[in-house]
Design a protein around this motif. Sequence first.
Motif, PDB file in Angstrom:
ATOM      1  N   VAL A  50       6.150  -7.542  -4.028  1.00 57.20           N
ATOM      2  CA  VAL A  50       5.493  -7.017  -2.869  1.00 57.20           C
ATOM      3  C   VAL A  50       3.944  -6.872  -3.406  1.00 57.20           C
ATOM      4  CG1 VAL A  50       5.142  -4.781  -1.762  1.00 57.20           C
ATOM      5  CG2 VAL A  50       7.423  -5.506  -2.131  1.00 57.20           C
ATOM      6  N   ALA A  51       3.069  -7.436  -2.591  1.00 57.10           N
ATOM      7  CA  ALA A  51       1.706  -7.117  -2.841  1.00 57.10           C
ATOM      8  C   ALA A  51       1.025  -6.104  -2.521  1.00 57.10           C
ATOM      9  CB  ALA A  51       0.742  -8.711  -2.558  1.00 57.10           C
ATOM     10  N   ILE A  86      11.669  -3.111  -6.828  1.00 60.35           N
ATOM     11  CA  ILE A  86      10.390  -3.516  -6.421  1.00 60.35           C
ATOM     12  C   ILE A  86       9.493  -4.298  -7.271  1.00 60.35           C
ATOM     13  CG2 ILE A  86       8.349  -3.371  -4.937  1.00 60.35           C
ATOM     14  CD1 ILE A  86      10.886  -3.326  -3.361  1.00 60.35           C
ATOM     15  N   ASP A  87       8.924  -5.578  -7.487  1.00 62.69           N
ATOM     16  CA  ASP A  87       7.946  -5.939  -8.442  1.00 62.69           C
ATOM     17  C   ASP A  87       6.623  -5.793  -7.526  1.00 62.69           C
ATOM     18  OD1 ASP A  87       6.428  -7.456 -10.093  1.00 62.69           O
ATOM     19  OD2 ASP A  87       7.454  -9.449  -9.543  1.00 62.69           O
ATOM     20  N   LEU A  88       5.923  -4.771  -7.842  1.00 65.18           N
ATOM     21  CA  LEU A  88       4.719  -4.338  -7.359  1.00 65.18           C
ATOM     22  C   LEU A  88       3.510  -5.230  -7.887  1.00 65.18           C
ATOM     23  CD1 LEU A  88       3.364  -2.610  -4.876  1.00 65.18           C
ATOM     24  CD2 LEU A  88       2.769  -1.016  -6.842  1.00 65.18           C
ATOM     25  N   ARG A  89       2.704  -5.950  -7.083  1.00 65.11           N
ATOM     26  CA  ARG A  89       1.669  -6.637  -7.786  1.00 65.11           C
ATOM     27  C   ARG A  89       0.256  -6.132  -6.952  1.00 65.11           C
ATOM     28  NH1 ARG A  89       4.691 -12.444  -7.447  1.00 65.11           N
ATOM     29  NH2 ARG A  89       6.415 -12.032  -8.664  1.00 65.11           N
ATOM     30  N   VAL A  90      -0.755  -5.619  -7.594  1.00 66.27           N
ATOM     31  CA  VAL A  90      -1.652  -4.888  -7.211  1.00 66.27           C
ATOM     32  C   VAL A  90      -3.011  -5.918  -7.023  1.00 66.27           C
ATOM     33  CG1 VAL A  90      -3.267  -2.920  -7.123  1.00 66.27           C
ATOM     34  CG2 VAL A  90      -0.989  -2.731  -8.006  1.00 66.27           C
ATOM     35  N   TYR A  91      -3.548  -6.092  -6.100  1.00 64.63           N
ATOM     36  CA  TYR A  91      -4.704  -6.956  -5.725  1.00 64.63           C
ATOM     37  C   TYR A  91      -6.010  -5.937  -5.067  1.00 64.63           C
ATOM     38  CZ  TYR A  91      -1.487 -10.476  -6.408  1.00 64.63           C
ATOM     39  OH  TYR A  91      -0.418 -11.490  -6.644  1.00 64.63           O
ATOM     40  N   SER A  92      -7.217  -6.158  -5.734  1.00 68.26           N
ATOM     41  CA  SER A  92      -8.364  -5.492  -5.299  1.00 68.26           C
ATOM     42  C   SER A  92      -9.063  -6.568  -4.358  1.00 68.26           C
ATOM     43  CB  SER A  92      -9.253  -5.118  -6.543  1.00 68.26           C
ATOM     44  OG  SER A  92      -8.656  -4.240  -7.315  1.00 68.26           O
ATOM     45  N   THR A  93      -9.340  -6.064  -3.270  1.00 65.52           N
ATOM     46  CA  THR A  93     -10.266  -6.723  -2.327  1.00 65.52           C
ATOM     47  C   THR A  93     -11.707  -6.591  -2.279  1.00 65.52           C
ATOM     48  OG1 THR A  93     -10.366  -4.855  -0.684  1.00 65.52           O
ATOM     49  CG2 THR A  93      -8.420  -6.340  -0.626  1.00 65.52           C
ATOM     50  N   GLY A  94     -12.327  -5.630  -3.141  1.00 66.21           N
ATOM     51  CA  GLY A  94     -13.562  -5.442  -3.056  1.00 66.21           C
ATOM     52  C   GLY A  94     -14.128  -4.442  -2.015  1.00 66.21           C
ATOM     53  N   GLY A  95     -12.990  -4.409  -0.983  1.00 59.95           N
ATOM     54  CA  GLY A  95     -13.578  -3.460   0.342  1.00 59.95           C
ATOM     55  C   GLY A  95     -14.196  -4.433   1.128  1.00 59.95           C
ATOM     56  N   LYS A  96     -13.858  -5.741   1.132  1.00 61.15           N
ATOM     57  CA  LYS A  96     -14.534  -6.671   2.146  1.00 61.15           C
ATOM     58  C   LYS A  96     -13.448  -7.783   2.703  1.00 61.15           C
ATOM     59  CE  LYS A  96     -18.958  -6.523  -0.236  1.00 61.15           C
ATOM     60  NZ  LYS A  96     -19.661  -5.759   0.983  1.00 61.15           N
ATOM     61  N   PRO A  97     -13.817  -7.957   3.954  1.00 62.65           N
ATOM     62  CA  PRO A  97     -12.757  -9.120   4.493  1.00 62.65           C
ATOM     63  C   PRO A  97     -12.558 -10.300   3.687  1.00 62.65           C
ATOM     64  CG  PRO A  97     -14.189  -8.252   6.347  1.00 62.65           C
ATOM     65  CD  PRO A  97     -14.650  -7.735   4.867  1.00 62.65           C
ATOM     66  N   ALA A  98     -13.549 -10.926   3.203  1.00 64.65           N
ATOM     67  CA  ALA A  98     -13.446 -12.198   2.282  1.00 64.65           C
ATOM     68  C   ALA A  98     -12.581 -12.064   1.111  1.00 64.65           C
ATOM     69  CB  ALA A  98     -14.932 -12.875   1.814  1.00 64.65           C
ATOM     70  N   GLY A  99     -12.775 -10.774   0.579  1.00 56.90           N
ATOM     71  CA  GLY A  99     -11.910 -10.255  -0.653  1.00 56.90           C
ATOM     72  C   GLY A  99     -10.277 -10.111  -0.249  1.00 56.90           C
ATOM     73  N   ALA A 100     -10.177  -9.411   0.928  1.00 55.68           N
ATOM     74  CA  ALA A 100      -8.915  -9.412   1.239  1.00 55.68           C
ATOM     75  C   ALA A 100      -8.276 -10.854   1.730  1.00 55.68           C
ATOM     76  CB  ALA A 100      -9.059  -8.474   2.660  1.00 55.68           C
ATOM     77  N   VAL A 108       0.347 -14.317  -1.944  1.00 58.70           N
ATOM     78  CA  VAL A 108       1.467 -15.271  -1.244  1.00 58.70           C
ATOM     79  C   VAL A 108       1.550 -16.425  -2.184  1.00 58.70           C
ATOM     80  CG1 VAL A 108       2.136 -16.661   0.517  1.00 58.70           C
ATOM     81  CG2 VAL A 108       1.124 -14.185   0.911  1.00 58.70           C
ATOM     82  N   ASP A 109       0.803 -17.189  -2.791  1.00 53.86           N
ATOM     83  CA  ASP A 109       0.707 -18.221  -3.757  1.00 53.86           C
ATOM     84  C   ASP A 109       1.548 -17.741  -4.934  1.00 53.86           C
ATOM     85  OD1 ASP A 109      -0.729 -19.922  -1.965  1.00 53.86           O
ATOM     86  OD2 ASP A 109      -2.673 -19.775  -3.118  1.00 53.86           O
ATOM     87  N   ALA A 110       1.296 -16.364  -5.257  1.00 53.34           N
ATOM     88  CA  ALA A 110       2.054 -16.105  -6.531  1.00 53.34           C
ATOM     89  C   ALA A 110       3.631 -15.469  -6.095  1.00 53.34           C
ATOM     90  CB  ALA A 110       1.165 -14.979  -7.229  1.00 53.34           C
ATOM     91  N   GLY A 111       3.825 -15.771  -4.754  1.00 54.38           N
ATOM     92  CA  GLY A 111       5.343 -15.116  -4.638  1.00 54.38           C
ATOM     93  C   GLY A 111       5.640 -14.164  -3.714  1.00 54.38           C
ATOM     94  N   ALA A 112       4.579 -13.552  -3.321  1.00 53.96           N
ATOM     95  CA  ALA A 112       4.776 -12.155  -2.619  1.00 53.96           C
ATOM     96  C   ALA A 112       5.521 -12.380  -1.323  1.00 53.96           C
ATOM     97  CB  ALA A 112       3.336 -11.389  -2.256  1.00 53.96           C
ATOM     98  N   ARG A 113       6.399 -11.565  -0.990  1.00 56.48           N
ATOM     99  CA  ARG A 113       7.081 -11.594   0.303  1.00 56.48           C
ATOM    100  C   ARG A 113       6.702 -10.885   1.295  1.00 56.48           C
ATOM    101  NH1 ARG A 113       8.296 -16.289  -0.582  1.00 56.48           N
ATOM    102  NH2 ARG A 113      10.304 -16.311   0.726  1.00 56.48           N
TER     103      ARG A 113
END
Length: 394
Positions: A50-51, A86-100, A108-113
Motif C-alpha cells: 500500500v502506497a 500491510i506493506d506500507l510504503r511512504v512517498y513524499s509529493t512535495g505538496g505539488k501535483p507534479a510530485g504527486a 505502482v512501478d514498485a508494486g503498490a496495489r
Amino acid sequence: MLSFLNAARKSLTRLAIPAAGAAVLALAGCQPVAVGGGGPSIDTSAPVPVALLVPGGSGSAGDELLARSLENAARLAIADLGNVKIDLRVYSTGGKPAGAQAAAIQAVDAGARIILGPVFAQNANAAGVAVASRGVNVLSFSNNTDIAGGNVFVLGPTFQNTANRLASFAVSQGKRSVMVVNDRTAAGEIGRVAIERGVANAGGSVVARVGYEFSQNGIINAAPEIASQVRSSGAQAVFMTADTAGALPLLTQLLRDNRIDPSVAQFIGLTRWDIPTATLGLPGVQGGWFAMPDPALYQQYQARYQAAFGEAPHPISGLAYDGIAAIGALVKRGNAGALTAQALTQGSGFVGVNGIFRLRSDGTNERGLAIAQIRNNQVVVIDAAPRSFGGAGF
C-alpha cells in the motif's frame, strides 16, 4: 463589542485558509479520470503493498506536520489489523501535483496495489490520472467531489453528506423552512447547492437565500439584508456555509446584533464550528448546530495517538487510519479482488476512528455524523452518530 468585532474581523485576513476538518481539502481540481475503477488482484497470503502519499518535502512546516501525522495514523491502524499484513510504503509529493504524479507512478512501478492519499485535490487528481491506466485505485484525503470518479475516491467529509445529515435532523425537529446564507466563493457556491439539495431531500423548503461578498465589508453590508429576509420569509433555520477561519465569527455576531434570535431561527453550520476550540467561546455561535464525526470514537483515537507518538494528531490524520481500516477489512476476507472498485464500494461500509463510512461508486463517500450544539462554550451532542447504515441519519 468593539474588541470582539476587531477580533472577528482579523479572522477575515485568513479567508484563504479554510477551517481544519471542513474546507481544508476543498481545493480546485481538474475533472476526474473517466477510466479505471477496477483494481488489481492481490495475493492475500502475503503483505499487501500500500502506497501512502504525503505532502512532505514542500518546505512548509505545516505540511511536514501533516505528513508525519498521516503516516503515524496509518501505522497505528496497521497495528490494529491483527493477522492482516500491510506493506506500507511512504512517498513524499512535495505538496505539488507534479510530485504527486511522480510519486504515484513510482509507487505502482514498485508494486503498490492501492494508493492512500494524497491530501490536496489537485495532487489527488494528478495521482489518479497517472495510474488510471494501470488499474490502481486512489483513496485520497480530499473532500473535493470534483475530483471523485473513475479510480479516485475521496475520504474527506463532503459538503453533501454533511448537508444531508443536518437538513434531515432540522426537519425532524420542525425546522422545515430554511434560509441559506453563503459566501460568494467557489466553495461557498458548492456548499449552497449541497444545502439546497439536502433540504429538498429531507422534505424541507428553502424559503430564502442570500450570498455575500467574501470580505469584511461584504459581510457587514449583507447582515441587515440577511436579518430582514429571515424575518420576512419566516425562516425557522439559517443554514450557513461560513467557516471558523473565515466569515463565521463576524457573521454570527452581526446577525445577533441585527436582532436575529437563534432560538427562533436556528443557526446551522455546514462546517465544523469546534475547530479551533477558541471558537466555542464566541457569543455569536452559542446555540448553533453543526455535524461532526462520532466524538467518542475520535477521542479514543486521540488518546491512543498521543500515547503512541507523544503529540496530538492532526485533525485530518484520522482519514489515513480510516483508509487502512477499510483496506484491512477487505483484505481480511481473503479475496484476490479485495481492492477493486466493486469491493471498495460494498454497501455495509467500514468503521474507522471517525465512525462508520462507505465509498460510493461515483467516488464520493457517506459518513455517519453526530449532530452537535454549542452550549455555554462547550460542544454537546444532541443526536448521536449512527453506528450502521440504514438507521437514523441515513
